[in-house]
Design a protein around this motif. Structure first.
Motif, PDB file in Angstrom:
ATOM      1  N   GLY A   1       0.815  -1.215   0.000  1.00  0.00           N
ATOM      2  CA  GLY A   1       0.000   0.000   0.000  1.00  0.00           C
ATOM      3  C   GLY A   1       0.842   1.256   0.000  1.00  0.00           C
ATOM      4  N   ILE A   2       1.973   1.225   0.729  1.00  0.00           N
ATOM      5  CA  ILE A   2       2.880   2.387   0.740  1.00  0.00           C
ATOM      6  C   ILE A   2       3.453   2.628  -0.657  1.00  0.00           C
ATOM      7  N   ALA A   3       3.924   1.535  -1.294  1.00  0.00           N
ATOM      8  CA  ALA A   3       4.488   1.678  -2.647  1.00  0.00           C
ATOM      9  C   ALA A   3       3.441   2.177  -3.626  1.00  0.00           C
ATOM     10  N   LEU A   4       2.210   1.668  -3.504  1.00  0.00           N
ATOM     11  CA  LEU A   4       1.126   2.119  -4.386  1.00  0.00           C
ATOM     12  C   LEU A   4       0.866   3.605  -4.218  1.00  0.00           C
ATOM     13  N   ARG A   5       0.901   4.067  -2.973  1.00  0.00           N
ATOM     14  CA  ARG A   5       0.610   5.479  -2.731  1.00  0.00           C
ATOM     15  C   ARG A   5       1.715   6.371  -3.301  1.00  0.00           C
ATOM     16  N   VAL A   6       2.948   5.961  -3.192  1.00  0.00           N
ATOM     17  CA  VAL A   6       4.053   6.760  -3.736  1.00  0.00           C
ATOM     18  C   VAL A   6       3.975   6.815  -5.260  1.00  0.00           C
ATOM     19  N   LEU A   7       3.747   5.666  -5.885  1.00  0.00           N
ATOM     20  CA  LEU A   7       3.678   5.627  -7.346  1.00  0.00           C
ATOM     21  C   LEU A   7       2.493   6.428  -7.871  1.00  0.00           C
ATOM     22  N   THR A   8       1.360   6.319  -7.199  1.00  0.00           N
ATOM     23  CA  THR A   8       0.187   7.067  -7.666  1.00  0.00           C
ATOM     24  C   THR A   8       0.344   8.564  -7.423  1.00  0.00           C
ATOM     25  N   TRP A   9       1.121   8.938  -6.395  1.00  0.00           N
ATOM     26  CA  TRP A   9       1.380  10.377  -6.211  1.00  0.00           C
ATOM     27  C   TRP A   9       2.233  10.904  -7.368  1.00  0.00           C
TER      28      TRP A   9
ATOM     29  N   VAL B   1      -5.515   8.643  -9.347  1.00  0.00           N
ATOM     30  CA  VAL B   1      -5.597   7.286  -8.768  1.00  0.00           C
ATOM     31  C   VAL B   1      -4.927   7.198  -7.399  1.00  0.00           C
ATOM     32  N   TRP B   2      -4.451   8.301  -6.884  1.00  0.00           N
ATOM     33  CA  TRP B   2      -3.804   8.298  -5.558  1.00  0.00           C
ATOM     34  C   TRP B   2      -4.772   7.813  -4.479  1.00  0.00           C
TER      35      TRP B   2
ATOM     36  N   SER C   1     -17.389   9.802  -2.862  1.00  0.00           N
ATOM     37  CA  SER C   1     -16.700  11.096  -2.902  1.00  0.00           C
ATOM     38  C   SER C   1     -16.298  11.455  -4.330  1.00  0.00           C
ATOM     39  N   THR C   2     -15.951  10.429  -5.102  1.00  0.00           N
ATOM     40  CA  THR C   2     -15.623  10.683  -6.506  1.00  0.00           C
ATOM     41  C   THR C   2     -16.827  11.250  -7.251  1.00  0.00           C
ATOM     42  N   ALA C   3     -18.007  10.667  -6.974  1.00  0.00           N
ATOM     43  CA  ALA C   3     -19.226  11.173  -7.618  1.00  0.00           C
ATOM     44  C   ALA C   3     -19.509  12.615  -7.202  1.00  0.00           C
ATOM     45  N   LEU C   4     -19.298  12.918  -5.919  1.00  0.00           N
ATOM     46  CA  LEU C   4     -19.504  14.290  -5.455  1.00  0.00           C
ATOM     47  C   LEU C   4     -18.516  15.246  -6.102  1.00  0.00           C
ATOM     48  N   ALA C   5     -17.250  14.814  -6.227  1.00  0.00           N
ATOM     49  CA  ALA C   5     -16.248  15.678  -6.836  1.00  0.00           C
ATOM     50  C   ALA C   5     -16.547  15.905  -8.320  1.00  0.00           C
ATOM     51  N   ARG C   6     -17.041  14.878  -9.007  1.00  0.00           N
ATOM     52  CA  ARG C   6     -17.396  15.008 -10.420  1.00  0.00           C
ATOM     53  C   ARG C   6     -18.710  15.761 -10.597  1.00  0.00           C
ATOM     54  N   GLN C   7     -19.492  15.844  -9.501  1.00  0.00           N
ATOM     55  CA  GLN C   7     -20.813  16.481  -9.546  1.00  0.00           C
ATOM     56  C   GLN C   7     -21.732  15.752 -10.524  1.00  0.00           C
ATOM     57  N   ALA C   8     -21.483  14.453 -10.653  1.00  0.00           N
ATOM     58  CA  ALA C   8     -22.306  13.622 -11.526  1.00  0.00           C
ATOM     59  C   ALA C   8     -21.974  12.168 -11.250  1.00  0.00           C
ATOM     60  N   PHE C   9     -22.965  11.289 -11.472  1.00  0.00           N
ATOM     61  CA  PHE C   9     -22.726   9.862 -11.305  1.00  0.00           C
ATOM     62  C   PHE C   9     -22.776   9.218 -12.690  1.00  0.00           C
ATOM     63  N   THR C  10     -21.588   9.050 -13.274  1.00  0.00           N
ATOM     64  CA  THR C  10     -21.476   8.525 -14.633  1.00  0.00           C
ATOM     65  C   THR C  10     -21.035   7.066 -14.605  1.00  0.00           C
ATOM     66  N   LEU C  11     -20.982   6.478 -15.782  1.00  0.00           N
ATOM     67  CA  LEU C  11     -20.529   5.095 -15.887  1.00  0.00           C
ATOM     68  C   LEU C  11     -19.080   4.960 -15.435  1.00  0.00           C
ATOM     69  N   ASP C  12     -18.249   5.971 -15.755  1.00  0.00           N
ATOM     70  CA  ASP C  12     -16.850   5.930 -15.323  1.00  0.00           C
ATOM     71  C   ASP C  12     -16.747   5.984 -13.794  1.00  0.00           C
ATOM     72  N   VAL C  13     -17.571   6.824 -13.190  1.00  0.00           N
ATOM     73  CA  VAL C  13     -17.564   6.919 -11.731  1.00  0.00           C
ATOM     74  C   VAL C  13     -17.995   5.591 -11.106  1.00  0.00           C
ATOM     75  N   ALA C  14     -19.051   4.975 -11.658  1.00  0.00           N
ATOM     76  CA  ALA C  14     -19.520   3.681 -11.149  1.00  0.00           C
ATOM     77  C   ALA C  14     -18.447   2.613 -11.299  1.00  0.00           C
ATOM     78  N   ARG C  15     -17.758   2.635 -12.428  1.00  0.00           N
ATOM     79  CA  ARG C  15     -16.689   1.659 -12.657  1.00  0.00           C
ATOM     80  C   ARG C  15     -15.569   1.831 -11.630  1.00  0.00           C
ATOM     81  N   ASP C  16     -15.164   3.090 -11.392  1.00  0.00           N
ATOM     82  CA  ASP C  16     -14.110   3.337 -10.407  1.00  0.00           C
ATOM     83  C   ASP C  16     -14.543   2.886  -9.008  1.00  0.00           C
ATOM     84  N   ALA C  17     -15.808   3.133  -8.669  1.00  0.00           N
ATOM     85  CA  ALA C  17     -16.299   2.734  -7.348  1.00  0.00           C
ATOM     86  C   ALA C  17     -16.265   1.213  -7.190  1.00  0.00           C
TER      87      ALA C  17
END
Length: 381
Positions: free
Chosen positions: A20-28, A112-113, A140-156
């Motif tokens: 998880g630490i390595a993932l967070r560094v790479l995604t940052w 993706v962080w 939170s992703t849906a709130l940040a996008r201000q919409a609930f799209t297929l991409d948002v659902a996929r990410d969730a």
């Protein structure tokens, strides 16, 4: 040595924490590249760099906490705070991205962080915790996008699945480590027991066996001493051959505890495998059997006793039978009225507190048989 996980002080899920630490560094680093590429289109580029700096600082802080070897230093409250902080940083995206970027496919400021959060929550809390963190980040992703799209659902869905899988892996790792530690503890205890058994066999047991044989040959009072020596020999042999009974879960083996009660007059029959119950339950049941054996010694000296332990699907059953003269009708009621409460309080009371039943079958010149039944579901409470 870790008291929880045995011969290693390293938390079993440590590789998942480091992953998880390595993932967070790479995604940052990916988020840094995204800011560099999209900076010109941001509404507030300066705020984007501030948020990116906060992400870097939080990455360093989580690394310091999650890289600790002991699980107790990876605080529950900190993991919850991790979810809150990451979601809060992601929710700054509407202030940074332009309306076109929010409506399009451009990444949010955190990109993706945020995937490091369900990984941390799953590692700390298990599958359900990882799923909950993934769901919170997805919303939170849906709130940040201000919409609930297929991409948002996929990410969730991906975030929830990631938290679930990592959580299940962490739980499995901890259970496997606990089982390994228990096996290791038993191996060490068994080796020590075998060493003591060899020492005792070469000294004490040989002396007791000689006293038993010579006393039986001489007869008279020596025969009584020979019988006592024989009983102690049997008890000592049972002590050094019975496997350790304590476990890391606070359970103990009823089978092993009852075997220690065997003697020249008491025969113990038990299942081949361990009969694990909470230690307190085992102690109570052994006390019931001891009281029964004590009654035989008092009222039927010289009688043979058979103790049978059965491990059934939903309950454990202990049967104590002797070939003594039996208990006359009304004897127990009279004893209880006279204040002799061995059977009423010590035996029946103990079994009642365990949620079980105790039954007596006796008749003149037909011996006595006690049957104790205790449900397993009650003993696990």
């Amino acid at each position: 040595m870790s008291k929880r996980f045995g011969p290693t002080a390293v938390e079993p899920a440590t590789p998942l924490w480091w992953g998880g630490i390595a993932l967070r560094v790479l995604t940052w680093l990916f988020a840094l590249g995204a800011v560099v590429v999209h900076e010109a289109d941001y509404r507030r580029p300066a705020l984007a760099w501030i948020v990116l700096g906060a992400m870097a600082a939080w990455t360093v802080l989580t690394t310091l906490v999650y890289s600790r070897e002991a699980l107790r230093w990876r605080w529950r409250w900190f993991v919850v705070a991790d979810v809150v902080v990451v979601c809060a940083l992601m929710l700054t995206s509407p202030l940074i991205l332009s309306p076109r970027q929010l409506a399009g496919v451009d990444p949010l400021i955190t990109t993706v962080w945020v995937a490091g959060v369900p990984v941390a929550a799953g590692t700390r809390f298990g599958g359900y915790g990882g799923m909950a963190a993934g769901l919170v980040v997805g919303l939170s992703t849906a709130l940040a996008r201000q919409a609930f799209t297929l991409d948002v659902a996929r990410d969730a869905v991906l975030l929830v699945a990631t938290g679930l899988l990592i959580g299940m892996s962490a739980t499995t790792a901890r259970k496997s480590a606990a089982a390994l530690a228990e096996a290791w503890r038993k191996e060490v205890a068994t080796a020590e027991r075998e060493r003591l058994a060899r020492s005792i066999h070469d000294s004490v047991l040989q002396v007791l066996a000689r006293v038993r044989r010579r006393g039986a040959e001489v007869g008279g009072e020596a025969a009584e001493l020979a019988e006592l020596a024989g009983e102690q020999e049997i008890a000592l042999r049972a002590l050094v051959t019975t496997e350790p009974t304590a476990t890391h879960t606070g359970e103990s083996d009823l089978r092993g505890a009852l075997q220690l009660l065997g003697s020249s007059r008491v025969q113990i029959a038990t299942p081949a495998g361990d009969v694990l119950l909470p230690a307190a339950t085992t102690a109570e049941l052994v006390a019931v059997v001891r009281e029964s054996l004590s009654n035989v010694d008092k009222h039927a000296p010289g009688a043979k006793v058979w103790v049978l332990l059965e491990d059934l699907a939903t309950e454990v059953v202990i049967t104590v039978r002797d070939d003594g003269p039996g208990i006359p009708e009304g004897r127990l009621e009279t004893a209880e009225a006279d204040g002799h409460l061995g059977v009423a309080r010590s035996m029946r009371g103990r079994v009642r507190e365990l949620g079980g039943t105790i039954a007596l079958e006796t008749a003149p010149d037909r011996g006595t048989e006690w049957e104790v039944r205790v449900p397993k579901a009650w003993t696990k409470r």
